[in-house]
Design a protein around this motif. Structure first.
Motif, short mmCIF file in Angstrom:
data_model
loop_
_atom_site.label_atom_id
_atom_site.label_comp_id
_atom_site.label_asym_id
_atom_site.label_seq_id
_atom_site.Cartn_x
_atom_site.Cartn_y
_atom_site.Cartn_z
N SER A 56 40.29 28.16 29.96
CA SER A 56 40.00 28.53 31.39
C SER A 56 40.81 29.54 31.93
O SER A 56 40.46 30.14 32.93
N ARG A 57 41.98 29.44 31.55
CA ARG A 57 42.98 30.51 32.20
C ARG A 57 42.53 31.94 31.84
O ARG A 57 42.53 32.83 32.64
N ALA A 58 42.18 32.09 30.66
CA ALA A 58 41.37 33.25 30.31
C ALA A 58 40.21 33.92 31.11
O ALA A 58 40.23 35.05 31.43
N GLN A 59 39.48 33.11 31.42
CA GLN A 59 38.17 33.07 32.20
C GLN A 59 38.67 33.50 33.77
O GLN A 59 38.30 34.39 34.34
N LEU A 60 39.76 32.93 34.17
CA LEU A 60 39.97 33.03 35.43
C LEU A 60 40.72 34.37 35.59
O LEU A 60 40.44 35.34 36.27
N PHE A 61 41.66 34.63 34.83
CA PHE A 61 42.43 35.86 34.64
C PHE A 61 41.19 37.21 34.29
O PHE A 61 41.46 38.11 34.94
N ASP A 62 40.38 37.10 33.57
CA ASP A 62 39.25 37.88 33.38
C ASP A 62 38.49 38.30 34.60
O ASP A 62 38.19 39.38 34.90
N ALA A 63 38.31 37.31 35.29
CA ALA A 63 37.57 37.44 36.75
C ALA A 63 38.46 38.36 37.77
O ALA A 63 37.92 39.14 38.24
N ARG A 69 39.28 45.70 39.39
CA ARG A 69 38.81 46.84 39.17
C ARG A 69 37.73 47.61 40.08
O ARG A 69 37.53 48.74 40.42
N VAL A 70 36.87 46.56 40.30
CA VAL A 70 35.93 47.05 41.40
C VAL A 70 36.39 47.36 42.71
O VAL A 70 36.17 48.45 43.12
N LEU A 71 37.76 46.52 43.12
CA LEU A 71 38.42 47.26 44.64
C LEU A 71 38.74 48.49 44.44
O LEU A 71 38.90 49.05 45.19
N ARG A 72 39.54 48.61 43.35
CA ARG A 72 40.09 49.94 42.88
C ARG A 72 39.17 51.07 42.89
O ARG A 72 39.32 52.17 43.69
N ALA A 73 37.98 51.04 42.50
CA ALA A 73 37.00 51.94 42.20
C ALA A 73 36.34 52.32 43.62
O ALA A 73 36.17 53.52 44.00
N LEU A 133 30.10 46.54 48.40
CA LEU A 133 30.97 45.71 47.76
C LEU A 133 30.58 44.65 47.01
O LEU A 133 30.74 44.09 46.00
N ALA A 134 29.93 43.80 47.77
CA ALA A 134 29.59 42.34 47.62
C ALA A 134 28.69 42.51 46.20
O ALA A 134 28.79 41.82 45.11
N GLU A 135 27.55 43.56 46.26
CA GLU A 135 26.80 43.83 45.11
C GLU A 135 27.43 44.39 43.90
O GLU A 135 27.05 43.97 42.93
N ALA A 136 28.46 45.11 44.21
CA ALA A 136 29.19 45.72 43.03
C ALA A 136 29.97 44.67 42.39
O ALA A 136 29.95 44.38 40.90
N LEU A 137 30.75 43.70 43.14
CA LEU A 137 31.23 42.59 42.47
C LEU A 137 30.50 41.60 41.67
O LEU A 137 30.72 41.37 40.82
#
Length: 152
Positions: A56-63, A69-73, A133-137
């Motif tokens: 679960s921690r891995a899933q959370l951090f992956d998200a 990454r999307v915000l930066r791009a 942004l919403a669509e990209a996320l």
């Protein structure tokens, strides 16, 4: 989702939901100073990160990483702050906040005293960057969390 009647993240979405699966959701926060401010919220009422198992921690951090990454791009921000405080809302959630050197609080946290006023035209330009942004996320998260059998 287990419900706690006094928890705002159990009783509300906590923002505009842009993506959700069985264990977490990503929302856009309505903050005029910080267009693109997101939260990654664990669905079940869990107060501490250490309450989650390793998967679960891995899933959370992956998200969180996908959102960052999307915000930066998309926003071309100078920095992204990732924070989990939980002092006011003891429900596992992470703030993912695009930051600019000339934003209202930089270099301090967004919860600190304002450092400066930001011109409305600059805020409007940053808000314009959030179009789509919403669509990209949604697309990036769906791709990252697609069932393994359906991945190319």
């Amino acid at each position: 989702m287990s419900s706690h009647a006094d928890c705002p993240l159990c009783t509300t979405d906590g923002g505009e939901v842009v993506w959700r699966d069985a264990v977490m959701r990503v929302v856009l926060v309505d903050d005029a100073d910080y267009p693109g401010f997101c939260r990654v919220i664990w669905q079940d009422h869990v107060a501490e990160l250490s309450d989650l198992d390793a998967t679960s921690r891995a899933q959370l951090f992956d998200a969180i990483v996908v959102v960052e990454r999307v915000l930066r791009a998309r926003l071309r921000c100078d920095k992204v702050n990732v924070a989990s405080l939980g002092n006011m809302v003891a429900h596992q959630h992470w703030h993912v906040i695009p930051r600019f050197r000339d934003d209202a609080h930089f270099p301090q946290s967004v919860w600190s005293a304002r450092q400066r006023d930001v011109a409305p035209t600059l805020l409007a330009a940053r808000q314009a960057l959030t179009v789509g942004l919403a669509e990209a996320l949604r697309g990036a998260l769906a791709q990252s969390f697609a069932p393994l059998a359906s991945r190319p």
